[in-house]
Scaffold this motif. Structure first.
Motif, PDB file in Angstrom:
ATOM      1  N   ASP A 176       0.890  -1.211  -0.034  1.00 49.01           N
ATOM      2  CA  ASP A 176      -0.193   0.142  -0.149  1.00 49.01           C
ATOM      3  C   ASP A 176       0.889   1.229   0.034  1.00 49.01           C
ATOM      4  O   ASP A 176       0.590   2.389  -0.687  1.00 49.01           O
ATOM      5  CB  ASP A 176      -0.842   0.033   1.338  1.00 49.01           C
ATOM      6  CG  ASP A 176      -1.925  -0.785   1.214  1.00 49.01           C
ATOM      7  OD1 ASP A 176      -2.185  -1.719   0.006  1.00 49.01           O
ATOM      8  OD2 ASP A 176      -2.896  -0.966   2.123  1.00 49.01           O
ATOM      9  N   SER A 177       1.783   1.349   0.882  1.00 40.88           N
ATOM     10  CA  SER A 177       2.795   2.624   0.882  1.00 40.88           C
ATOM     11  C   SER A 177       3.414   2.772  -0.275  1.00 40.88           C
ATOM     12  O   SER A 177       3.801   3.690  -0.726  1.00 40.88           O
ATOM     13  CB  SER A 177       3.732   2.265   2.083  1.00 40.88           C
ATOM     14  OG  SER A 177       3.286   1.574   3.189  1.00 40.88           O
ATOM     15  N   LYS A 178       3.969   1.453  -0.937  1.00 40.80           N
ATOM     16  CA  LYS A 178       4.570   1.533  -2.216  1.00 40.80           C
ATOM     17  C   LYS A 178       3.790   2.204  -3.318  1.00 40.80           C
ATOM     18  O   LYS A 178       4.317   2.912  -4.029  1.00 40.80           O
ATOM     19  CB  LYS A 178       4.993   0.091  -2.681  1.00 40.80           C
ATOM     20  CG  LYS A 178       6.181   0.049  -3.580  1.00 40.80           C
ATOM     21  CD  LYS A 178       6.574  -1.347  -4.309  1.00 40.80           C
ATOM     22  CE  LYS A 178       7.051  -2.057  -3.294  1.00 40.80           C
ATOM     23  NZ  LYS A 178       7.466  -3.542  -3.829  1.00 40.80           N
ATOM     24  N   THR A 179       2.491   1.798  -3.199  1.00 37.07           N
ATOM     25  CA  THR A 179       1.518   2.200  -4.500  1.00 37.07           C
ATOM     26  C   THR A 179       1.227   3.742  -4.280  1.00 37.07           C
ATOM     27  O   THR A 179       1.512   4.658  -5.200  1.00 37.07           O
ATOM     28  CB  THR A 179       0.201   1.581  -4.178  1.00 37.07           C
ATOM     29  OG1 THR A 179       0.402   0.103  -4.389  1.00 37.07           O
ATOM     30  CG2 THR A 179      -1.011   2.006  -5.375  1.00 37.07           C
ATOM     31  N   TYR A 180       1.238   4.190  -2.802  1.00 31.88           N
ATOM     32  CA  TYR A 180       1.230   5.578  -2.529  1.00 31.88           C
ATOM     33  C   TYR A 180       2.402   6.545  -2.897  1.00 31.88           C
ATOM     34  O   TYR A 180       2.279   7.624  -3.577  1.00 31.88           O
ATOM     35  CB  TYR A 180       0.853   5.714  -1.201  1.00 31.88           C
ATOM     36  CG  TYR A 180       0.477   7.369  -0.908  1.00 31.88           C
ATOM     37  CD1 TYR A 180      -0.553   7.689  -1.093  1.00 31.88           C
ATOM     38  CD2 TYR A 180       1.347   8.052  -0.056  1.00 31.88           C
ATOM     39  CE1 TYR A 180      -1.060   9.348  -0.890  1.00 31.88           C
ATOM     40  CE2 TYR A 180       1.117   9.122   0.355  1.00 31.88           C
ATOM     41  CZ  TYR A 180      -0.123   9.989  -0.143  1.00 31.88           C
ATOM     42  OH  TYR A 180      -0.038  11.002   0.148  1.00 31.88           O
ATOM     43  N   PHE A 181       3.546   5.651  -2.632  1.00 33.82           N
ATOM     44  CA  PHE A 181       4.885   6.315  -2.909  1.00 33.82           C
ATOM     45  C   PHE A 181       5.119   6.680  -4.257  1.00 33.82           C
ATOM     46  O   PHE A 181       5.294   7.823  -4.973  1.00 33.82           O
ATOM     47  CB  PHE A 181       6.028   5.723  -2.420  1.00 33.82           C
ATOM     48  CG  PHE A 181       7.402   6.073  -2.424  1.00 33.82           C
ATOM     49  CD1 PHE A 181       7.928   6.982  -1.432  1.00 33.82           C
ATOM     50  CD2 PHE A 181       8.060   5.863  -3.645  1.00 33.82           C
ATOM     51  CE1 PHE A 181       9.224   7.649  -1.849  1.00 33.82           C
ATOM     52  CE2 PHE A 181       9.297   6.287  -3.791  1.00 33.82           C
ATOM     53  CZ  PHE A 181       9.712   7.181  -2.822  1.00 33.82           C
ATOM     54  N   ARG A 182       4.589   5.478  -5.265  1.00 29.19           N
ATOM     55  CA  ARG A 182       4.546   5.696  -6.626  1.00 29.19           C
ATOM     56  C   ARG A 182       3.724   6.790  -7.188  1.00 29.19           C
ATOM     57  O   ARG A 182       4.136   7.794  -7.977  1.00 29.19           O
ATOM     58  CB  ARG A 182       4.307   4.323  -7.179  1.00 29.19           C
ATOM     59  CG  ARG A 182       5.341   3.604  -7.774  1.00 29.19           C
ATOM     60  CD  ARG A 182       4.919   2.641  -8.775  1.00 29.19           C
ATOM     61  NE  ARG A 182       3.761   2.012  -8.570  1.00 29.19           N
ATOM     62  CZ  ARG A 182       3.568   0.818  -7.987  1.00 29.19           C
ATOM     63  NH1 ARG A 182       4.737   0.050  -7.598  1.00 29.19           N
ATOM     64  NH2 ARG A 182       2.419   0.338  -8.016  1.00 29.19           N
ATOM     65  N   ALA A 183       2.532   6.682  -6.751  1.00 31.87           N
ATOM     66  CA  ALA A 183       1.463   7.868  -7.134  1.00 31.87           C
ATOM     67  C   ALA A 183       1.991   9.126  -6.877  1.00 31.87           C
ATOM     68  O   ALA A 183       1.484  10.005  -7.585  1.00 31.87           O
ATOM     69  CB  ALA A 183      -0.176   7.465  -6.443  1.00 31.87           C
TER      70      ALA A 183
END
Ligand code: ADP
Length: 232
Positions: free
Chosen positions: A77-84
């Motif tokens: 989840d944090s990775k997806t947010y970091f990417r976004a």
């Protein structure tokens, strides 16, 4: 030390019987604001590298540190947010959503990074103007040329002002002249906004627009060519 630090990055693809080492221990540093091309023949591991750098794919081992964050240590989840928030993507075949018009395709990237609707529409309109598409806002992707579609996807990559833009063969589906225009646009945008661009290509003419070229072969970086030194 760089803004993006890559340490001994390896990627092995395993099928039933065979395994294949697509990345054989990549080390590199990318400076903030740099336009870097990763140049190499088809199959040498460029897309695999880009996907592991951006966190779309997991490496088998090694590290990718972006602005101090160990990308692959983040939970999904944090990775997806970091990417976004931190990244924008440009693909060879644009990856636009066919049922959304131009401005909707672009504002979606804003909404995905948590911005409000009004702010998103405003930002989408501004960046589309910047890439010269102000008279195409309500067209659907199927009614645009290849060059126009790629300009929409560049606007989509930039709209939420990420620090890094990853581009995988951004001119690969375009004729030479349109490809040149897209690279000129990327260079102008980099000079204006200072984002870091990492571009994967098999085409030396395309890589020659960048500040630096890393040549890749068989899963390894084999040459570092500095065209413009931006460090001062
Ligand atoms: P490039 O982008 O330079 O064309 P890729 O990163 O797509 O290269 O592929 C590098 C190598 O890894 C190729 O030999 C390819 O066949 C192999 N490869 C890529 N993806 C997979 C996969 N999902 N499973 C197995 N092998 C793969």
């Amino acid at each position: 030390m760089g803004y993006i630090e890559v340490r001994n990055l390896k990627k092995e693809y395993r099928t039933d019987k065979v395994s294949f080492e697509a990345l054989k221990g990549i080390d590199m540093d990318i400076q903030s604001g740099e336009v870097l091309s990763i140049l190499g023949p088809s199959g040498c591991g460029k897309s695999t590298l880009l996907n592991c750098l951006s966190g779309i794919d997991d490496p088998s081992s090694g590290k990718v540190i972006i602005g101090g964050t160990d990308v692959h240590a983040l939970k999904d989840d944090s990775k997806t947010y970091f990417r976004a928030v931190n990244m924008g993507f440009v693909f060879q075949f644009y990856n636009l959503i066919p049922v959304l018009n131009v401005i909707e395709n672009v504002e979606l990237a804003m909404l995905a990074s948590g911005r409000k609707e009004k702010e998103s529409r405003e930002a989408a309109r501004n960046v589309l103007e910047r890439v010269g598409l102000e008279d195409r806002l309500f067209y659907y992707p199927s009614n645009l040329s290849g060059g126009e579609r790629q300009r929409v996807s560049i606007a989509r990559a930039l709209v939420h002002t990420p620090k890094i833009i990853w581009a995988d063969e951004p001119t690969g589906a375009l004729d030479t002249e349109t490809g040149k225009k897209i690279m000129e646009l990327i260079i102008n945008l980099n000079q204006e906004y200072g984002q870091t661009f990492v571009i994967v290509t098999h085409d030396e003419r395309i890589s020659n627009y960048s500040d630096r070229i890393l040549k890749m072969d068989s899963g390894m970086i084999v040459e570092n060519i500095i065209l413009k030194d931006k460090r001062n």
